[in-house]
Design an enzyme around this catalytic site. Structure first.
Site, PDB file in Angstrom:
ATOM      1  N   TYR A  36      40.518  43.093  38.598  1.00  0.00           N
ATOM      2  CA  TYR A  36      39.468  42.637  37.335  1.00  0.00           C
ATOM      3  C   TYR A  36      40.139  41.493  36.763  1.00  0.00           C
ATOM      4  CZ  TYR A  36      41.796  46.380  35.067  1.00  0.00           C
ATOM      5  OH  TYR A  36      42.563  47.580  34.508  1.00  0.00           O
ATOM      6  N   LYS A  37      41.432  41.220  36.909  1.00  0.00           N
ATOM      7  CA  LYS A  37      42.170  40.126  36.067  1.00  0.00           C
ATOM      8  C   LYS A  37      41.991  38.861  36.836  1.00  0.00           C
ATOM      9  CE  LYS A  37      45.280  43.393  33.920  1.00  0.00           C
ATOM     10  NZ  LYS A  37      44.565  43.568  32.585  1.00  0.00           N
ATOM     11  N   PHE A  72      53.197  48.593  30.736  1.00  0.00           N
ATOM     12  CA  PHE A  72      51.806  48.928  29.907  1.00  0.00           C
ATOM     13  C   PHE A  72      51.745  50.470  30.096  1.00  0.00           C
ATOM     14  CE2 PHE A  72      47.010  49.839  30.393  1.00  0.00           C
ATOM     15  CZ  PHE A  72      46.852  48.916  29.515  1.00  0.00           C
ATOM     16  N   ASP A  99      53.862  46.812  39.579  1.00  0.00           N
ATOM     17  CA  ASP A  99      52.472  46.935  39.231  1.00  0.00           C
ATOM     18  C   ASP A  99      52.200  45.263  39.104  1.00  0.00           C
ATOM     19  OD1 ASP A  99      50.139  46.526  37.683  1.00  0.00           O
ATOM     20  OD2 ASP A  99      50.869  48.335  36.488  1.00  0.00           O
ATOM     21  N   ARG A 158      47.084  36.636  22.834  1.00  0.00           N
ATOM     22  CA  ARG A 158      47.392  36.457  24.307  1.00  0.00           C
ATOM     23  C   ARG A 158      46.354  35.389  24.818  1.00  0.00           C
ATOM     24  NH1 ARG A 158      47.649  41.452  28.037  1.00  0.00           N
ATOM     25  NH2 ARG A 158      45.616  41.275  27.656  1.00  0.00           N
TER      26      ARG A 158
HETATM   27  C1  LIG Z   1      50.393  46.334  33.944  1.00  0.00           C
HETATM   28  C2  LIG Z   1      48.971  46.983  33.939  1.00  0.00           C
HETATM   29  N1  LIG Z   1      48.922  48.177  34.661  1.00  0.00           N
HETATM   30  C3  LIG Z   1      47.611  48.788  34.627  1.00  0.00           C
HETATM   31  C4  LIG Z   1      46.544  48.392  33.764  1.00  0.00           C
HETATM   32  C5  LIG Z   1      45.220  49.207  33.677  1.00  0.00           C
HETATM   33  O1  LIG Z   1      44.978  50.122  34.522  1.00  0.00           O
HETATM   34  P1  LIG Z   1      43.654  50.624  34.730  1.00  0.00           P
HETATM   35  O2  LIG Z   1      43.082  49.443  35.844  1.00  0.00           O
HETATM   36  O3  LIG Z   1      43.648  51.996  35.683  1.00  0.00           O
HETATM   37  O4  LIG Z   1      42.863  50.516  33.554  1.00  0.00           O
HETATM   38  C6  LIG Z   1      46.528  47.166  32.813  1.00  0.00           C
HETATM   39  C7  LIG Z   1      45.824  46.690  32.247  1.00  0.00           C
HETATM   40  O5  LIG Z   1      45.637  45.964  31.370  1.00  0.00           O
HETATM   41  C8  LIG Z   1      47.899  46.616  32.878  1.00  0.00           C
HETATM   42  O6  LIG Z   1      48.043  45.497  32.345  1.00  0.00           O
END
Ligand SMILES: Cc1ncc(COP(=O)(O)O)c(C=O)c1O
Length: 420
Positions: free
Chosen positions: A230-231, A133, A205, A379
């Site tokens: 939030y996911k 990402f 991550d 997706r």
């Molecule tokens: C793998 C991954 N890392 C980080 C993020 C987003 O980071 P943040 O929560 O700081 O916006 C996402 C967002 O979709 C993601 O898919």
């Protein structure tokens, strides 16, 4: 696309029997989903858990409105970052005292990568995936600039070969177990082992894994992890993220953002920073209490839920989605890009189509919400707590109706919105 033996009627019967046998089906009542909406975007923003609105109302009206500043003590606001961290820890295989909730994933990535490099002085390389990402890549680049190090973008599959040559120069490897575009799942244990055998630290991550896969952080011996709230954790838009630091690293963990909440005695108001013991040193400043307590309420949707069952169900849902796509979308220009092998996919299925954007927009008007990632991926994230096999089938049937009628060709579905 390969043809598939199932007919639409057979798919209908299969969806019904899988849903009838689903031990998690009652969990849907723990969410407030709008009538008639099939929500397949929980890998972007989780649905609203039913426990959240009343908790947020109470926090606003009673705790903040009436009890005011006393709530830091009387409602244990002060302890919330570690308490919520432990609640997340239960879902990612982390024993208490190693996870803190707060800030965004991007901020936690900065903290984790910087602290990791400080734990491995003299090693000039940070590794990340060129398909990671974007924020993970941008933050790695920035950390490297700040510390005078260098980022190497090495695809996860090529890590063993890279480490064999350059392993003793690597400070930290920051990867995701799940490809955010295709949903492909990588082998966390083998990758962690390879990185650590080179003497480097492993940072995962978990944005696309927490709440969807039984991530055994302690059992796998992971060094560091971050993820969003939030996911699949359904903590709400912009919910606080989390940082996991394995206990063995706490004493030497040199956090780059030495905010007063991470001080050993925050209310001594000393002019010099002395880090708190344990994961508390990864606290920074005053947390966003409304969001943090909304996330805490959201996590109760997982009460009594076995992550093994969550995983079995999302594999069933994604497998079924791909079967439906094979049968129903054959000949319409779609390609399934998510691995068929259950050991190699996370909790989403992705379809490639040259008109992906317009198709996702058209689907939305038919009550099916997925998303699109440029240039051509649709997706569909499945949250086992509230998505059923019938939902998946209905989504694919509606997609077939749209594409066969050419409905997505309407001009209004081509207009780009800010968020895809
Ligand atoms: C793998 C991954 N890392 C980080 C993020 C987003 O980071 P943040 O929560 O700081 O916006 C996402 C967002 O979709 C993601 O898919």
């Amino acid at each position: 696309m390969a043809t598939h033996p199932h007919t639409p009627d057979e798919l209908q019967a299969r969806a019904a029997s899988l849903d009838d046998a689903d031990p998690l089906s009652a969990l849907r009542d723990r969410f407030l989903l709008p009538e008639g909406v099939i929500y397949l975007d929980g890998n972007s923003l989780g649905a609203l858990p039913a426990a959240v609105p009343s908790v947020v109302a109470d926090v606003v009206r009673r705790q903040w409105g009436t009890d005011l500043i006393r709530s830091w003590n009387e409602h244990s606001w002060w302890q919330a970052p570690l308490r919520v961290g432990d609640a997340i820890g239960r879902l990612i295989g982390a024993a208490p005292g190693q996870t803190v909730a707060g800030d965004s994933t991007s901020v936690q990535l900065f903290n984790a990568l910087t602290a990791a490099c400080r734990l491995r002085p003299g090693r000039p390389l940070l590794l990340t995936d060129p398909a990671h990402f974007p924020t993970d890549q941008y933050i790695a680049d920035s950390v490297a600039r700040v510390l005078g190090l260098r980022v190497c973008r090495v695809p996860v599959r090529e890590l063993p070969r890279f480490l064999a040559g350059e392993g003793d120069r690597v400070a930290v490897a920051g990867y995701s177990p799940v490809d955010y575009r295709t949903g492909e799942l990588y082998d966390m244990a083998a990758t962690t082992r390879a990185v650590q055998q080179a003497g480097a630290l492993m940072l995962w991550d978990l944005c696309h894994a927490a709440g969807a896969l039984p991530v055994g952080l302690d059992a796998t011996g992971v060094d560091l992890a971050v993820g969003c709230g939030y996911k699949y954790l359904s903590g709400g838009p912009g919910a606080p993220a989390f940082l996991y630091v394995a206990e063995r690293h706490h004493a030497a963990f040199d956090h780059p953002l030495t905010g007063w909440n991470g001080h050993a005695e925050p209310f001594a108001l000393d002019g010099h920073y002395i880090p708190a013991e344990g994961i508390a040193r990864a606290r920074i400043g005053t947390p966003p209490m409304l969001s943090l307590l909304a996330l805490e309420a959201a996590l109760t949707a997982f009460d009594g839920v076995d992550m093994g069952r969550v995983r079995a169900k999302n594999l069933s849902l994604t497998g079924f989605l791909m079967d439906c796509a094979d049968t129903l979308l054959d000949g319409f220009g779609f390609t399934v890009v998510t691995p068929r092998d259950p050991g190699r996919r996370g909790s989403q299925a992705a379809l490639r189509h040259p008109e992906a954007y317009a198709l996702v927009q058209a689907l939305g008007t038919h009550g099916v919400i997925g998303d699109m990632r440029a240039p051509d991926l649709m997706r569909f994230g499945v949250n086992s707590l509230y998505v059923s096999h019938r939902d998946v089938l209905t989504a694919m049937l509606r997609l077939r109706e749209i594409v066969s009628a050419g409905e997505h060709r309407q001009e209004s579905f081509r207009r780009r919105t800010a968020v895809t």
